[in-house]
Each structure stands twice: as C-alpha cells, then as structure tokens.
Design an enzyme around this catalytic site. Structure first.
Site, mmCIF file in Angstrom:
data_model
loop_
_atom_site.group_PDB
_atom_site.id
_atom_site.type_symbol
_atom_site.label_atom_id
_atom_site.label_comp_id
_atom_site.label_asym_id
_atom_site.label_seq_id
_atom_site.Cartn_x
_atom_site.Cartn_y
_atom_site.Cartn_z
ATOM 1 C CG ASN A 12 -1.557 0.957 1.159
ATOM 2 O OD1 ASN A 12 -1.496 1.322 0.232
ATOM 3 N ND2 ASN A 12 -2.793 1.370 2.275
ATOM 4 N N PRO A 13 1.131 2.318 -1.345
ATOM 5 C CG PRO A 13 0.709 3.085 -3.266
ATOM 6 C CD PRO A 13 0.450 1.449 -2.188
ATOM 7 N N GLY A 16 0.965 5.470 5.956
ATOM 8 C CA GLY A 16 2.025 6.253 6.585
ATOM 9 C C GLY A 16 2.288 7.547 6.227
ATOM 10 C CG ASP A 80 -2.499 -2.592 12.250
ATOM 11 O OD1 ASP A 80 -0.683 -2.641 12.878
ATOM 12 O OD2 ASP A 80 -1.908 -0.729 13.442
ATOM 13 N N GLY A 81 -3.705 -2.555 8.369
ATOM 14 C CA GLY A 81 -4.853 -3.448 7.157
ATOM 15 C C GLY A 81 -4.248 -4.181 6.665
ATOM 16 C CB THR A 104 -0.692 6.038 11.344
ATOM 17 O OG1 THR A 104 -0.749 6.255 9.251
ATOM 18 C CG2 THR A 104 -0.759 6.640 12.860
ATOM 19 C CG ASP A 235 1.515 -16.958 24.368
ATOM 20 O OD1 ASP A 235 1.620 -17.199 22.831
ATOM 21 O OD2 ASP A 235 1.848 -17.556 25.495
ATOM 22 C CG ASP A 238 -2.653 -18.631 24.699
ATOM 23 O OD1 ASP A 238 -3.008 -18.097 23.292
ATOM 24 O OD2 ASP A 238 -2.721 -17.634 25.579
ATOM 25 C CG ASP A 294 -8.977 -0.703 8.384
ATOM 26 O OD1 ASP A 294 -8.705 0.282 7.404
ATOM 27 O OD2 ASP A 294 -7.951 -1.711 7.905
#
Length: 327
Positions: A12-13, A16, A80-81, A104, A235, A238, A294
């Site tokens: 994703n250019p 950020g 994160d997306g 970000t 965790d 787990d 998202d």
C-alpha cells in the site's frame, strides 16, 4: 515457471502518509541483494480489493520448499490493514507471511514481536527465513466487504475492539486532520466528550453476561491505537483469546488510566477485568467492531480462537509468545 523461489510483495504505497512508497526501494534492495536466487515481484495496490486479490493470487500460486529452493512467500507492506489482508490470504495454509510495517500504528507487528517501525529490519527477517506458527482470531458476522475471499468471515491478528477504543479508531479513520498518529489523540479527546458506558450483551464460552462497560477488547495479540497494550498478556501461541473489560468508571478515572494503556499497567485498576476464552459473542445497542486498524462491522460479532493458523517470518525461533513484557 521459474525454478527460483518467488517472494510476492504487495504494497500500500500511501500507508504512513506515503512512508511506504518512500521506503519501498530500501526494502526491495535488501531482499534482492541478500537473496540473489529469489524472484521478488512487487505489486503496488491502489485499493484494498486490489491488494486482497494480489495476496490471494500469490498464495494460490505459491510452491513449498523443495531441495535447495526455499518456499514461495507472500510479503505485505503498509499499515495494519495490509497485515490484515496478508493474514487472511495465508490463514490455514503453509505459505509463509512476511509483515513489513510502514503504517501509522503498526500494532500487528508490535504484538507479534516484530520490529514495528523498521521495514528494512522486517525484510531482513524474511531473508533469514526463520518462521513460526501463530494463532489467529476468526470473526464472523455482517462484516464490511474488504474484498476477501470469504465475505462474512475474517481473521484478526491483533484485537477486536467494540467500545471506546473502537469508536476512537473509527473516528480517526474517518478524519483527514490531523494526520498521522495525532489522529488517535485527537479522536480520543473528542470521544471523551461523549464518554458513557455502553450496554454489552456478551456470551463468553457459552456463558451469557449482560453488563455496562467502557470497552470490551478481545485479543489475539494485544495492541491497538498505535501502541496501547489493551490485552497486555495476550499470547499468540496458546490457542486462547484474551479479554479485557473496562467496567464503568468516571471520566476523570478513565483519563487517569489512559497513559497506562501504553504500558499495560492499567489492568491493575479494580475497574479492569481480564478473562480468557475460546469463543466470545459481542452484542449490544450501538456497538461497532474494529480490528487491525479497520472496520469489521456492526454487532453481533462472534470471535473464535483459531490455533496454529498462520506461518510468519519471525526474529528467532525462541520468540514463542507475544504481549507486553513477553515478546
């Protein structure tokens, strides 16, 4: 078909504030110069559906390791997306996933013990080739269509949010000013003006609980909002989900707790309850689900632990857990 291993890098250019585009040449140089026998294929995606399609295609075409050829792998670069799209594409397969943070918040990488602010260091993990299997959280419901193969079901790397934290994230996503991480602080300040407990209807491993709460977070890994350790003991190996419930408190008390969200120390407050479960149903009036930065969609949402669901490139084989103080 080439005999060389293929690393498919989906980017994703714009992530950020354009940081991903700026740092992409350094990441590609690291991969190409350190792995001269590997075919690195880069796709710059203009949209989530386009990125999802590239990810699915890479996983479908991927070949396992054979003789002296390493396995084909999917790499995703962005916020994160993008990590979310990569995890959903590789979930349930043996295809390794490389997470290259350039967004970000970068909470998924933070929660998995990966370098959250250094995409070149993350690329070096791919070069080294050490991998581990981790758990995911599977969410079902009336979900926003992100162009994934199985609409109505998504896998989550980090946290499913549904209360104050989700409303802050949603507001931040839908605003254009301020930019960057300041959006989260601004959104939290605005949301505090509407601060009140939310009516939750939960089913935790079959047990019904109707409670008012400021938030209920269901974690696989434990971070949201650019570094808030909302499920600090999560965790990812787990086979369980971690729940954090913040019971009703005054606005002043919650403001006092906010800084401690970034260290995980807030869980020592008597208003905070921590649980573990294999399945959680989240419902309630006016609630909305967010995950991995998202939108998921409106409740009800069913969140289920999905053990041993994903292979990721990792710093070292000894890194067997994630979460505050344990990654």
């Amino acid at each position: 078909m080439t005999d060389a291993a293929v690393l498919t890098l989906v980017v994703n250019p714009s992530a950020g504030l354009g940081r991903a585009r700026t740092l992409l040449p350094r990441v590609v140089t690291e991969l190409v110069t350190s792995l001269p026998g590997v075919d690195v294929r880069v796709h710059l995606a203009a949209s989530f559906p386009e990125a999802a399609a590239h990810c699915r295609r890479a996983v479908a075409d991927a070949r396992p390791a054979e003789d002296d050829r390493r396995a084909d792998a999917l790499l995703v670069m962005g916020g994160d997306g993008m990590m979310h799209l990569g995890a959903n594409a590789c979930a349930g397969s043996a295809v390794p996933l490389g997470l290259i943070p350039a967004g970000t918040g970068n909470d998924s990488c933070r929660g998995l013990g990966l370098p959250p602010a250094n995409p070149v260091a993350a690329a070096r993990l791919v070069v080294r080739g050490a991998t581990r299997r981790i758990d995911l959280a599977r969410v079902t419901g009336d979900l926003v269509d992100h162009g994934l193969a199985d609409h109505g079901t998504e896998r989550v790397l980090s946290v499913v949010s549904s209360g104050f934290d989700a409303l802050v994230n949603l507001r931040a996503n839908r605003t254009t000013f301020p930019r960057g991480r300041l959006r989260y602080a601004w959104s939290a300040t605005v949301q505090l003006a509407q601060f009140e407990p939310l009516p939750y209807r939960l089913v935790i491993d079959g047990e019904r609980r109707d409670i008012p709460a400021i938030l209920v977070a269901v974690g696989n890994a434990g971070y949201v909002g650019g570094g808030m350790a909302i499920c600090p003991d999560a965790d990812v190996s787990d086979g369980m989900l971690d729940l954090t419930i913040v019971h009703p408190v005054s606005r002043g008390t919650f403001i006092r707790l906010l800084p401690a969200l970034f260290t995980g120390a807030f869980v020592r407050d008597p208003a905070v309850e921590q649980l573990r479960a294999r399945e959680v149903v989240i419902d309630g009036d006016g609630l909305y689900g967010m995950a991995d930065g998202d939108e998921l969609g409106p409740v009800p949402l069913t969140v289920t632990a999905e053990p041993d669901a994903l292979t990721i490139f990792t710093p070292a084989p000894r890194a067997l857990s994630s979460g505050h103080g344990r990654s």
